[in-house]
Write an enzyme that holds these catalytic residues in place. Structure first.
Site, short mmCIF file in Angstrom:
data_model
loop_
_atom_site.label_atom_id
_atom_site.label_comp_id
_atom_site.label_asym_id
_atom_site.label_seq_id
_atom_site.Cartn_x
_atom_site.Cartn_y
_atom_site.Cartn_z
N ASP A 1 58.73 -65.10 39.75
CA ASP A 1 57.35 -65.07 39.28
C ASP A 1 56.75 -63.68 39.49
O ASP A 1 56.94 -63.07 40.55
CB ASP A 1 56.56 -66.11 40.10
CG ASP A 1 55.17 -66.34 39.58
OD1 ASP A 1 55.02 -66.75 38.43
OD2 ASP A 1 54.20 -66.11 40.35
N GLU B 1 60.02 -62.44 35.54
CA GLU B 1 58.88 -62.46 34.60
C GLU B 1 58.31 -61.05 34.63
O GLU B 1 57.67 -60.65 35.61
CB GLU B 1 57.85 -63.47 35.08
CG GLU B 1 56.63 -63.56 34.18
CD GLU B 1 55.39 -64.15 34.87
OE1 GLU B 1 54.52 -64.65 34.17
OE2 GLU B 1 55.30 -64.07 36.11
C1 GLC Z 1 53.01 -66.36 36.73
C2 GLC Z 1 53.12 -67.82 36.37
C3 GLC Z 1 51.74 -68.36 36.19
C4 GLC Z 1 51.00 -68.22 37.50
C5 GLC Z 1 51.01 -66.78 37.97
C6 GLC Z 1 50.58 -66.67 39.39
O1 GLC Z 1 52.46 -65.60 35.73
O2 GLC Z 1 53.93 -67.98 35.24
O3 GLC Z 1 51.75 -69.69 35.77
O4 GLC Z 1 49.68 -68.66 37.35
O5 GLC Z 1 52.30 -66.23 37.91
O6 GLC Z 1 51.58 -67.17 40.25
#
Ligand code: GLC
Length: 532
Positions: free
Chosen positions: A212, A275
């Site tokens: 994440d 991500e």
């Molecule tokens: C990432 C996740 C999202 C979350 C954020 C904070 O972007 O995909 O859903 O709110 O991180 O953890």
């Protein structure tokens, strides 16, 4: 093992080389105990469906102990299952059964922040400024004569300032909600704890992780102000901005990824995908160097309009970026943070027709594909009533942004009324499901050859078994305006997309699948086709 090229898989080729992953948003997939929220047992009970669909691996969004301020992305204990979703025994049973079905299982890892209910944060609040407890997070004195102003001008991705003051006057950093304090990645205990978490799940048999906010974690030592042009940009798309944003993509982040990779290398056959909302191709590629992450989400297809040039640009950038480091590309049209793509493409029947076309484009590409649960059913994004909204973005933005709930409505499985088999005993799902989803259920689509589900099943089967998908290189054909066609150089698959208003001649070859009816030897508007 049979590979997607239809040939024996090379022993050196990792299992994820061109795998299709299926993202399970755990809250919304299947509810086994009738509390209206999806859970691990629910997922286990539906594995036969995923096998039938034909995916290779699943990614589970966070199911760890959490007060659920951001629906699990606020983790209070990263090494336990939240009772809402089950327990460790249920997790172990799920891992075993996923493997029995011949699939892999990967889980989310949230290293940028914890929950404010995490023991460490509670200790930090109880301890004085300058203490070792506070050093695990990013506490600072405020600006202004009495420290009454936040330490810098950073905003939270969810809206409002990124700083929260505590009773003794110090402030702590939260790039997301105040319930998600950012960790201090310079602290060795923070690093050691992540290693502990990685090993904990690896020992339980997981095959990999989705990291994440993989471009977060490290922050510049002096925490400089943001460019004022960034201040009014709320929401996750702010990540994709070109202006350098000191909250993200600090060089120090690569040390964290080397730590992660160092652990994974001790567990052969495991992988990590980050991500990475980083727009610059060179900087994106840095995350995929041989001692960092295996794969990266880049979101270019998410950002692309339904327009041949826009989609082609996204594909070329994605391929160009990973080529710099010899990594595999990944493709994604939707996830739990963005508007579902049939709605992005215009909604209604047109949005669905275009979503069908883009599904074939995505599945024709070399590399790794991530599907988001419900996309194979063609679920639209929903406009939920105000009372139903739960995403912290709704409150944090002062009700200016509706947030991401519309992409997170539970899966419709069967029957003719809500909750469409999502909850065992017909309980109210955590987000309301529309009355008119009867025709979108798995049950309704399974035997219908014209359904979105049938298109995905058929496309996934061809992708898995046809030699036409061999090789990782693409070549582009000349095509009329508003159209494109590319060919997989190795196996010879041709994929053509028409986003123009007129039918165009099909490229030469035998049609394998078309996303909609063809017009003789012509490819109609809003349609794509595979040929060999
Ligand atoms: C990432 C996740 C999202 C979350 C954020 C904070 O972007 O995909 O859903 O709110 O991180 O953890």
């Amino acid at each position: 093992m049979v590979h997607s090229s239809g040939e024996e898989q090379d022993a050196d080729t990792p299992w994820w080389h061109d795998a299709v992953f299926y993202q399970v948003y755990v809250r919304s997939f299947a509810d086994s105990n009738g509390d209206g929220v999806g859970d691990l047992e629910g997922i286990r009970s539906r594995l036969g469906y995923l096998e039938l669909l034909g995916v290779d691996a699943i990614w589970l969004t966070p199911f760890y102990r959490s007060p659920m301020a951001d629906h699990g992305y606020d983790v209070a204990d990263p090494r336990d299952v939240d009772p809402l979703f089950g327990d460790l025994d249920a997790f172990d049973a799920l891992v075993a059964e996923v493997h029995d079905h011949g699939m892999k299982i990967t889980v989310d890892l949230v290293p940028n922040h914890t929950s404010d209910q995490h023991l460490w944060f509670q200790e930090a609040l109880a301890a004085p400024p300058g203490s070792v407890e506070r050093d695990r997070y990013v506490f600072r004195d405020g600006r202004g004569v009495h420290g009454e102003l936040p330490p810098n001008n950073w905003t939270s991705v969810f809206g409002g300032p990124a700083w929260q003051q505590v009773p003794d006057g110090q402030w702590y950093l939260h790039i997301f909600a105040p319930e998600q304090p950012d960790l201090n990645w310079r602290n060795p205990q923070v690093q050691a704890d992540l290693e502990h978490t990685l090993r904990f799940w690896l020992e339980r048999g997981v095959d990999g992780f989705r990291i994440d906010v993989a471009h977060g974690m490290a922050k510049p030592e002096d925490l400089p102000d943001m460019d004022p042009r960034l201040l009014n940009v709320d929401g996750l798309t702010a990540f994709a901005m070109d202006i350098h944003d000191p909250r993200f993509d600090d060089d120090g982040v690569h040390e964290v990824h080397r730590l992660i990779r160092g652990v994974l290398d001790q567990y052969p056959g495991t992988m990590a995908i980050g991500e990475i909302w980083v727009g610059d191709d060179d900087r994106f590629a840095d995350y995929l160097r041989s001692d960092e992450l295996h794969l990266g989400f880049n979101f270019r297809l998410v950002d692309a309009r339904f327009d041949a040039d826009s989609v082609r640009g996204a594909i070329e950038h994605s391929l160009g970026a990973v080529a710099k480091v010899g990594a595999q590309p990944t493709w994604t049209l939707s996830n739990h943070d963005v508007m579902r793509h049939p709605t992005r493409y215009g909604g209604g029947p047109l949005g669905t027709v275009r979503a069908r076309a883009m599904a074939l484009v995505e599945l024709a590409l070399p590399g790794v594909v991530y599907l988001y649960n419900g996309e194979e059913l063609g679920l639209p994004n929903l406009e939920l009533p105000d009372w139903a909204l739960q995403d912290p973005i709704w409150e944090r933005s002062g009700h200016a942004e509706r947030g991401r709930d519309g992409a997170r409505v539970p899966m419709p499985w069967e029957g003719n009324q809500p909750p469409f088999g999502f909850s065992e005993n017909g309980a109210q799902p955590w987000l309301p499901m529309p009355d008119d989803w009867e025709s979108l259920t798995v049950e309704a689509q399974l035997e219908d050859e014209g359904s979105m589900l049938s298109l995905y099943r058929q496309a996934l089967e061809v992708r898995r078994t046809s030699g036409a998908f061999a090789g990782d290189e693409l070549e582009w054909y000349g095509a009329p305006p508003g159209c494109f066609a590319f060919r997989r150089k190795g196996g010879g698959l041709i994929c053509a997309l028409n986003t123009s208003a007129a039918a165009v001649p099909l490229p030469p070859g035998d049609v394998l699948i078309a996303s909609g009816p063809l017009d003789g030897t012509k490819l109609p508007p809003d349609t794509s086709v595979w040929l060999v």
